[in-house]
Design a protein around this motif. Structure first.
Motif, PDB file in Angstrom:
ATOM      1  N   GLU A 120       3.306  21.030  44.092  1.00  0.00           N
ATOM      2  CA  GLU A 120       1.843  20.713  43.945  1.00  0.00           C
ATOM      3  C   GLU A 120       0.822  21.780  43.235  1.00  0.00           C
ATOM      4  O   GLU A 120       1.039  23.003  43.599  1.00  0.00           O
ATOM      5  CB  GLU A 120       1.470  20.216  45.241  1.00  0.00           C
ATOM      6  N   ASP A 121       0.051  21.095  42.428  1.00  0.00           N
ATOM      7  CA  ASP A 121      -0.967  22.160  41.829  1.00  0.00           C
ATOM      8  C   ASP A 121      -0.433  23.330  40.817  1.00  0.00           C
ATOM      9  O   ASP A 121      -1.164  24.109  40.815  1.00  0.00           O
ATOM     10  CB  ASP A 121      -2.027  22.654  42.866  1.00  0.00           C
ATOM     11  N   SER A 122       0.824  23.220  40.397  1.00  0.00           N
ATOM     12  CA  SER A 122       1.520  24.098  39.774  1.00  0.00           C
ATOM     13  C   SER A 122       0.972  24.091  38.451  1.00  0.00           C
ATOM     14  O   SER A 122       0.726  22.791  37.796  1.00  0.00           O
ATOM     15  CB  SER A 122       3.014  24.000  39.760  1.00  0.00           C
ATOM     16  N   GLU A 123       1.080  25.142  37.475  1.00  0.00           N
ATOM     17  CA  GLU A 123       0.787  24.980  35.886  1.00  0.00           C
ATOM     18  C   GLU A 123       2.128  24.726  35.338  1.00  0.00           C
ATOM     19  O   GLU A 123       3.149  25.315  35.308  1.00  0.00           O
ATOM     20  CB  GLU A 123       0.088  26.325  35.734  1.00  0.00           C
ATOM     21  N   ILE A 124       2.109  23.537  34.506  1.00  0.00           N
ATOM     22  CA  ILE A 124       3.253  23.232  33.952  1.00  0.00           C
ATOM     23  C   ILE A 124       3.126  23.591  32.289  1.00  0.00           C
ATOM     24  O   ILE A 124       2.307  23.165  31.761  1.00  0.00           O
ATOM     25  CB  ILE A 124       3.358  21.884  34.279  1.00  0.00           C
ATOM     26  N   SER A 125       4.371  24.557  31.858  1.00  0.00           N
ATOM     27  CA  SER A 125       4.214  24.792  30.608  1.00  0.00           C
ATOM     28  C   SER A 125       4.696  23.769  29.631  1.00  0.00           C
ATOM     29  O   SER A 125       5.640  22.950  29.991  1.00  0.00           O
ATOM     30  CB  SER A 125       5.376  25.764  30.387  1.00  0.00           C
ATOM     31  N   LYS A 126       3.955  23.337  28.681  1.00  0.00           N
ATOM     32  CA  LYS A 126       4.288  22.124  27.906  1.00  0.00           C
ATOM     33  C   LYS A 126       5.513  22.462  27.092  1.00  0.00           C
ATOM     34  O   LYS A 126       6.417  21.289  27.085  1.00  0.00           O
ATOM     35  CB  LYS A 126       3.135  21.995  26.711  1.00  0.00           C
ATOM     36  N   ARG A 127       5.750  23.671  26.730  1.00  0.00           N
ATOM     37  CA  ARG A 127       7.111  23.896  26.090  1.00  0.00           C
ATOM     38  C   ARG A 127       8.140  23.446  26.930  1.00  0.00           C
ATOM     39  O   ARG A 127       9.216  22.987  26.435  1.00  0.00           O
ATOM     40  CB  ARG A 127       6.974  25.350  25.583  1.00  0.00           C
ATOM     41  N   LYS A 128       8.209  24.106  28.118  1.00  0.00           N
ATOM     42  CA  LYS A 128       9.121  23.857  29.175  1.00  0.00           C
ATOM     43  C   LYS A 128       9.427  22.402  29.345  1.00  0.00           C
ATOM     44  O   LYS A 128      10.634  21.881  29.313  1.00  0.00           O
ATOM     45  CB  LYS A 128       8.909  24.588  30.288  1.00  0.00           C
ATOM     46  N   LEU A 129       8.261  21.874  29.621  1.00  0.00           N
ATOM     47  CA  LEU A 129       8.280  20.245  30.118  1.00  0.00           C
ATOM     48  C   LEU A 129       8.935  19.619  28.867  1.00  0.00           C
ATOM     49  O   LEU A 129       9.816  18.469  29.129  1.00  0.00           O
ATOM     50  CB  LEU A 129       6.899  19.816  30.194  1.00  0.00           C
ATOM     51  N   ILE A 130       8.735  19.760  27.699  1.00  0.00           N
ATOM     52  CA  ILE A 130       9.288  18.844  26.587  1.00  0.00           C
ATOM     53  C   ILE A 130      10.682  19.377  26.499  1.00  0.00           C
ATOM     54  O   ILE A 130      11.437  18.336  26.022  1.00  0.00           O
ATOM     55  CB  ILE A 130       8.770  19.419  25.070  1.00  0.00           C
ATOM     56  N   ARG A 131      11.222  20.460  26.634  1.00  0.00           N
ATOM     57  CA  ARG A 131      12.502  20.597  26.630  1.00  0.00           C
ATOM     58  C   ARG A 131      13.147  20.152  27.622  1.00  0.00           C
ATOM     59  O   ARG A 131      14.526  19.565  27.447  1.00  0.00           O
ATOM     60  CB  ARG A 131      12.912  22.434  26.658  1.00  0.00           C
ATOM     61  N   LEU A 132      12.648  19.950  28.833  1.00  0.00           N
ATOM     62  CA  LEU A 132      13.332  19.227  30.059  1.00  0.00           C
ATOM     63  C   LEU A 132      13.372  17.832  29.525  1.00  0.00           C
ATOM     64  O   LEU A 132      14.591  17.020  29.907  1.00  0.00           O
ATOM     65  CB  LEU A 132      12.417  19.627  31.256  1.00  0.00           C
ATOM     66  N   TRP A 133      12.491  17.225  29.231  1.00  0.00           N
ATOM     67  CA  TRP A 133      12.380  15.786  28.961  1.00  0.00           C
ATOM     68  C   TRP A 133      13.637  15.633  27.661  1.00  0.00           C
ATOM     69  O   TRP A 133      14.335  14.419  27.729  1.00  0.00           O
ATOM     70  CB  TRP A 133      11.108  15.291  28.098  1.00  0.00           C
ATOM     71  N   ILE A 134      13.650  16.428  26.809  1.00  0.00           N
ATOM     72  CA  ILE A 134      14.827  16.236  25.680  1.00  0.00           C
ATOM     73  C   ILE A 134      15.978  16.394  26.249  1.00  0.00           C
ATOM     74  O   ILE A 134      17.058  15.549  25.986  1.00  0.00           O
ATOM     75  CB  ILE A 134      14.342  17.020  24.528  1.00  0.00           C
ATOM     76  N   GLY A 135      16.136  17.306  27.136  1.00  0.00           N
ATOM     77  CA  GLY A 135      17.370  17.602  27.896  1.00  0.00           C
ATOM     78  C   GLY A 135      17.796  16.354  28.769  1.00  0.00           C
ATOM     79  O   GLY A 135      19.203  16.176  28.774  1.00  0.00           O
ATOM     80  N   GLU A 136      16.941  15.826  29.336  1.00  0.00           N
ATOM     81  CA  GLU A 136      17.347  14.573  30.449  1.00  0.00           C
ATOM     82  C   GLU A 136      17.527  13.572  29.475  1.00  0.00           C
ATOM     83  O   GLU A 136      17.922  12.307  29.895  1.00  0.00           O
ATOM     84  CB  GLU A 136      16.107  14.388  31.184  1.00  0.00           C
ATOM     85  N   GLY A 137      17.391  13.271  28.156  1.00  0.00           N
ATOM     86  CA  GLY A 137      17.561  12.172  27.196  1.00  0.00           C
ATOM     87  C   GLY A 137      16.181  11.168  27.145  1.00  0.00           C
ATOM     88  O   GLY A 137      16.367  10.040  26.643  1.00  0.00           O
ATOM     89  N   PHE A 138      15.183  11.655  27.655  1.00  0.00           N
ATOM     90  CA  PHE A 138      14.070  10.692  27.638  1.00  0.00           C
ATOM     91  C   PHE A 138      13.504  10.304  26.381  1.00  0.00           C
ATOM     92  O   PHE A 138      12.793   9.463  26.116  1.00  0.00           O
ATOM     93  CB  PHE A 138      12.871  11.232  28.641  1.00  0.00           C
ATOM     94  N   ILE A 139      13.506  11.269  25.292  1.00  0.00           N
ATOM     95  CA  ILE A 139      13.055  11.245  24.075  1.00  0.00           C
ATOM     96  C   ILE A 139      14.272  10.378  22.952  1.00  0.00           C
ATOM     97  O   ILE A 139      15.306  11.141  23.249  1.00  0.00           O
ATOM     98  CB  ILE A 139      12.702  12.287  23.451  1.00  0.00           C
ATOM     99  N   PRO A 140      13.828   9.654  22.170  1.00  0.00           N
ATOM    100  CA  PRO A 140      14.961   9.051  21.437  1.00  0.00           C
ATOM    101  C   PRO A 140      15.501   9.947  20.498  1.00  0.00           C
ATOM    102  O   PRO A 140      14.584  10.709  19.988  1.00  0.00           O
ATOM    103  CB  PRO A 140      14.231   7.706  20.942  1.00  0.00           C
ATOM    104  N   THR A 141      16.736   9.810  20.097  1.00  0.00           N
ATOM    105  CA  THR A 141      17.554  10.570  18.946  1.00  0.00           C
ATOM    106  C   THR A 141      16.901   9.994  17.837  1.00  0.00           C
ATOM    107  O   THR A 141      17.010   8.966  17.602  1.00  0.00           O
ATOM    108  CB  THR A 141      18.785  10.364  19.186  1.00  0.00           C
ATOM    109  N   LEU A 142      16.588  10.904  16.738  1.00  0.00           N
ATOM    110  CA  LEU A 142      16.095  10.556  15.520  1.00  0.00           C
ATOM    111  C   LEU A 142      17.116  10.751  14.568  1.00  0.00           C
ATOM    112  O   LEU A 142      17.902  11.610  14.972  1.00  0.00           O
ATOM    113  CB  LEU A 142      14.832  11.022  15.063  1.00  0.00           C
ATOM    114  N   THR A 143      16.837  10.082  13.369  1.00  0.00           N
ATOM    115  CA  THR A 143      18.080  10.281  12.279  1.00  0.00           C
ATOM    116  C   THR A 143      17.500  11.389  11.432  1.00  0.00           C
ATOM    117  O   THR A 143      16.325  11.643  11.283  1.00  0.00           O
ATOM    118  CB  THR A 143      18.338   9.097  11.569  1.00  0.00           C
ATOM    119  N   GLY A 144      18.345  11.989  10.864  1.00  0.00           N
ATOM    120  CA  GLY A 144      17.784  13.016   9.729  1.00  0.00           C
ATOM    121  C   GLY A 144      18.752  14.311   9.856  1.00  0.00           C
ATOM    122  O   GLY A 144      19.593  14.294  10.829  1.00  0.00           O
TER     123      GLY A 144
END
Length: 610
Positions: free
Chosen positions: A80-104
């Motif tokens: 509660e009330d913690s400061e959340i790093s955007k960079r860390k949050l995004i890496r966690l989202w990607i690691g969890e598979g929440f972000i669709p895998t793109l081609t390229g």
């Protein structure tokens, strides 16, 4: 207007409802929301305000598109009330598979994936479900950190439990009497594959372990005098977690690494865990080798020495390895060379290892590399020209471990890593060495570079050095540069996009500095620290028209704040630290008597003296 009235004057309800409506573009959609509001806000009208707010927040959650719901629920994992790093949050989202895998291609695909993740965060912010805490200095409304309103955080935890998304163990929610039944009752009821442990929760595991001293309970008591007031779960808790747990995040609680040898953790993909031990003990971090599905690993060992065992080389699916918060790391660093899928490697400031075994050149997909010793890059099979996917790197030239010279610095600056034009962030730190920067000409090709930190002596005439800095820079930090000529005229003209400037530790050794009219049009933050020879500082009218924060620290020879500061009407915050009593008293009001220079700063809302 109808919906605003139904909010009963509750600010959070109004804000969240406004964020929800901002996503609706037609009258029909607004009317549909009004229909939902009429039912959800009945509790507000019946004066059950707290419950009413919860219903409004629930409405905003149910309105989320499917792809944002897991991203939102994930925010409830943080204390509660913690400061959340955007960079860390995004890496966690990607690691969890929440972000669709793109081609390229590999690096392009990863960059696009991160951009999608940033877009998701911006969408949650736009809906007023996440609050921006701090913004970065990119100038494109970038978010550095964010946080949750406490009621929104409680909604996250509640919905996560309802949907078996995550099990969050908080000290306030524990009722442990030391029996196996209690841990079973709390953990066994969840079918979630994510387990999150908050500060104050001490999980114990009594079997023979390889990362803690003999008996964990004794360790906690020895190093934590307040541990008796903390919650604890006895050894049987491991048997009651999900048999295919995918994510284990320990945000400040205590959990022995030995517990990870249980078969219940063999499918883990995300792991963040503290490494604890006696203050004088070197802790061997081994046994991680069976967690072959790990994609994200963060070890926190503040003020602790750890030794990595060779089993870490088995983690071939690892994308992110973060050991930056370890005080000192020893052991099988060479095994990291086997982690060929690694994209982000964050190393601690102090390391002891055989550099010849560390083949950094094998990590061809690496994009972030923090605190790497320059000798590893220079001696590692042409790594300076192979690691062209790098976008963020910080490099140490520590003369204690290697006899660096000016040519070593030149080789790094002239390498393909720098001249490829892909870097967005570069840090180079020279200490305990006579080496320095002979030229910065190679930086002129870094058209994507936004953040630059240089620590070390500038061994060039100013016009031959600073003029090569790329105009793309938005954040610049210079330490120990020993620049003899005033750097401001060059920086003002060369870096119109600069938003953050830090000059510290004799970065400038001259006695006079001038900030010119119309200079630094976009500068947001200026920090001047430990410029011991600076006696005169002139700020012309019209200089730094966007400046919001000014820090003046340990400028021993500066006797007064510049007259021109009174014209910087955009200033919101002034921090004064380590300045003499005379300097500070001139800026203060005492006994209703204004100091001599108070008129220069009276327009600034917040002034702090340290």
């Amino acid at each position: 207007m109808q919906m605003a009235k139904k909010c009963g004057g509750l600010p959070l309800a109004v804000i969240v409802l406004g964020g929800l409506l901002s996503t609706k573009s037609s009258l029909v959609e607004w009317e549909r929301v009004l229909g939902d509001v009429n039912s959800y806000l009945n509790k507000v009208q019946s004066h059950q305000q707290y419950e009413g707010v919860n219903e409004i927040l629930a409405l905003s959650y149910y309105d989320l598109p499917y792809y944002l719901k897991p991203c939102f629920l994930y925010l409830g994992n943080f204390p509660e009330d913690s400061e959340i790093s955007k960079r860390k949050l995004i890496r966690l989202w990607i690691g969890e598979g929440f972000i669709p895998t793109l081609t390229g291609p590999g690096d392009t695909k990863q960059r696009l994936t991160e951009q999608v993740a940033e877009g998701y965060l911006e969408e949650l912010i736009g809906r007023c479900m996440v609050q921006v805490d701090r913004r970065d200095h990119t100038g494109i409304s970038g978010v550095k950190t964010c946080r949750m309103h406490d009621l929104m955080g409680k909604l996250c935890i509640s919905k996560a439990r309802e949907e078996n998304f995550a099990q969050v163990i908080q000290q306030s929610s524990m009722w442990i009497d030391g029996s196996a039944a209690s841990s079973s009752e709390y953990l066994g009821g969840s079918h979630s594959r994510r387990l999150v442990i908050h500060p104050g929760v001490h999980l114990q595991y009594h079997k023979a372990h390889w990362a803690c001293i003999t008996f964990f309970k004794k360790l906690v008591s020895k190093n934590n005098p307040q541990s008796s007031s903390s919650s604890s779960v006895e050894s049987n808790w491991v048997e009651h977690v999900h048999s295919n747990l995918r994510s284990l995040l320990c945000f400040g609680g205590i959990l022995p690494l030995s517990a990870l040898k249980s078969s219940n953790f063999r499918m883990l993909r995300m792991l963040e865990i503290p490494v604890v031990g006696a203050s004088d003990e070197i802790i061997v971090v081994g046994g991680l080798g069976n967690l072959i599905h790990l994609r994200y690993l963060r070890l926190d060992a503040v003020n602790r020495d750890i030794t990595l065992s060779s089993s870490i080389g088995n983690l071939r699916n690892l994308h992110i390895l973060d050991i930056k918060r370890c005080y000192l790391v020893r052991g099988s660093m060479g095994m990291i060379s086997r982690l060929i899928r690694l994209r982000h490697l964050l190393l601690p400031y102090s390391m002891r290892y055989n550099q010849n075994d560390f083949r950094i050149d094998k990590l061809k997909d690496i994009e972030t590399l923090k605190n790497i010793e320059a000798s590893v890059l220079i001696r590692s099979y042409d790594a300076l020209h192979k690691l062209t996917n790098l976008r963020s790197i910080s490099i140490s030239f520590d003369g204690v471990y290697y006899n660096y010279n000016d040519d070593d610095v030149r080789r790094v600056l002239g390498s393909q890593i720098v001249q490829s034009g892909r870097l967005t962030s570069l840090g180079m730190f020279i200490y305990n060495s006579e080496a320095g920067f002979l030229s910065l000409e190679s930086l002129s090709s870094c058209h994507s570079l936004s953040k630059l930190v240089l620590e070390g002596k500038m061994k060039f005439q100013q016009q031959q050095g600073l003029i090569h800095l790329p105009q793309s820079l938005t954040k610049l930090t210079l330490w120990f540069s020993e620049i003899e000529q005033d750097p401001m005229p060059v920086l003002e003209n060369k870096l119109p996009n600069l938003r953050f400037l830090m000059l510290g530790w004799n970065a400038y050794v001259g006695s006079k500095m001038v900030c010119s009219a119309h200079g630094f049009p976009n500068l947001d933050t200026l920090q001047l620290s430990r410029l011991s020879d600076l006696r005169e500082w002139i700020v012309e009218k019209g200089a730094m028209p966007s400046l919001k924060k000014l820090s003046i620290e340990f400028l021993g020879s500066l006797k007064m704040i510049p007259e021109g500061v009174k014209f910087v009407t955009s200033l919101k915050e002034l921090e004064i630290e380590g300045m003499g009593n005379s300097f500070c008293e001139k800026l203060q009001v005492k006994n209703r008597i204004e100091g001599q220079d108070y008129y220069k700063v009276q327009h600034i809302p917040f002034i702090a003296f340290h």
